[in-house]
Design a protein around this motif. Sequence first.
Motif, PDB file in Angstrom:
ATOM      1  N   GLY A 167       0.824  -1.200   0.000  1.00 45.21           N
ATOM      2  CA  GLY A 167       0.000   0.000   0.000  1.00 45.21           C
ATOM      3  C   GLY A 167       0.855   1.245   0.000  1.00 45.21           C
ATOM      4  N   SER A 168       0.444   2.263   0.766  1.00 37.64           N
ATOM      5  CA  SER A 168       1.243   3.486   0.867  1.00 37.64           C
ATOM      6  C   SER A 168       2.624   3.165   1.419  1.00 37.64           C
ATOM      7  N   SER A 169       2.684   2.136   2.247  1.00 35.23           N
ATOM      8  CA  SER A 169       3.948   1.486   2.593  1.00 35.23           C
ATOM      9  C   SER A 169       3.688  -0.015   2.480  1.00 35.23           C
ATOM     10  N   THR A 170       4.755  -0.786   2.386  1.00 32.76           N
ATOM     11  CA  THR A 170       4.613  -2.245   2.308  1.00 32.76           C
ATOM     12  C   THR A 170       4.934  -2.830   3.673  1.00 32.76           C
ATOM     13  N   MET A 171       4.032  -3.672   4.165  1.00 36.80           N
ATOM     14  CA  MET A 171       4.214  -4.288   5.474  1.00 36.80           C
ATOM     15  C   MET A 171       4.089  -5.794   5.387  1.00 36.80           C
ATOM     16  N   LEU A 172       4.890  -6.494   6.180  1.00 30.36           N
ATOM     17  CA  LEU A 172       4.765  -7.932   6.368  1.00 30.36           C
ATOM     18  C   LEU A 172       4.345  -8.173   7.816  1.00 30.36           C
ATOM     19  N   VAL A 173       3.240  -8.876   7.979  1.00 28.29           N
ATOM     20  CA  VAL A 173       2.689  -9.178   9.301  1.00 28.29           C
ATOM     21  C   VAL A 173       2.635 -10.695   9.439  1.00 28.29           C
ATOM     22  N   TYR A 174       3.116 -11.246  10.564  1.00 29.09           N
ATOM     23  CA  TYR A 174       3.094 -12.706  10.704  1.00 29.09           C
ATOM     24  C   TYR A 174       2.958 -13.116  12.162  1.00 29.09           C
ATOM     25  N   THR A 175       2.578 -14.370  12.340  1.00 30.62           N
ATOM     26  CA  THR A 175       2.530 -14.981  13.662  1.00 30.62           C
ATOM     27  C   THR A 175       3.034 -16.413  13.582  1.00 30.62           C
ATOM     28  N   THR A 176       3.662 -16.873  14.647  1.00 30.33           N
ATOM     29  CA  THR A 176       4.013 -18.285  14.791  1.00 30.33           C
ATOM     30  C   THR A 176       3.281 -18.885  15.993  1.00 30.33           C
TER      31      THR A 176
END
Length: 339
Positions: A167-176
Amino acid sequence: MSGMRTLGEFIVEKQADFPHASGDLSSLLSSIRLAAKIVNREINKAGLADITGAVGAENIQGEEQQKLDLYANEKFKAALEARDQVCGVASEEEDEAVAFNKELNKNAKYVVLMDPLDGSSNIDVNVSVGTIFSIYRRVSPIGTPPTEEDFLQPGNKQVAAGYVIYGSSTMLVYTTGNGVNGFTYDPSLGTFCLSHENMMIPVDGQIYSINEGNYVRFPLGIKKYIKYCQENDSASNRPYTSRYIGSLVADFHRNLLKGGVYLYPSTQSHPQGKLRLLYECNPMAYIIEQAGGTASDGVSRIMDIKPTELHQRVPFVVGSKNMVSTVEQFIEKYRDEQE
């Protein structure tokens, strides 16, 4: 900048949280990180290069494939195959699961399921899109080709899941399974940096996200819930705000940060729902539960559903715990009634 932690550094710190193998998460997520950078680069060229629009073919769901759908699918497959942790992938863009047959992948312990580019039709109009991924430990014997059973596991067997939002910035979101963390891409450094640690969704929210253009096709309980959201009631801070982008990752990400509920119920044209259980609903359900929220098919927990086919669809309600509970109550109350 001195206190900045990169995605790689953070993964190494948290490796003990990832079950079964100390170095696997770092390597596997590194491949996803690399593919995300490549896809991000191409998305940023939209309008300048011939990468937008349809290719003139349909995927197995009968949906028109976009050029970037296929590009993202190939880049993520290649990045995952290049690591020795993954023995195969299942993708929204593939008719069947893909087994990696290289010697490198022979003893791999994991399979990955993915939606390489969610919301790809929005690329042409510069709207946020995303990648969704889900990681499972294989159940077939190591050293043999993966089987369909490896991919048809319920969501409660996931060992990791996440998404990338472009988007306006690129983000990676994750969970383990030990909380949810978000990393923002710094293009000047070429690095994902920790920006949202231990993300939690409010238990209540004031945003409801649904395609109200399908209102006449919704079950009665969903129609009643929409009217409930629009009523004036100061005690519950209603009316709520309607926000619908039309890209699951973008709508989910906003509600995760601000509080809200996303709904894609069954309709007359899609009585089983439209979103895919394995590629979209299960990974998002794992993330939202780790962030303190809830994901349901309107009746039961999404992650307890035993899949019967790769491209299985389900109704989907996800977001703030109290809001999802209210949706379920409306569905139950009007289950057997018609307008």
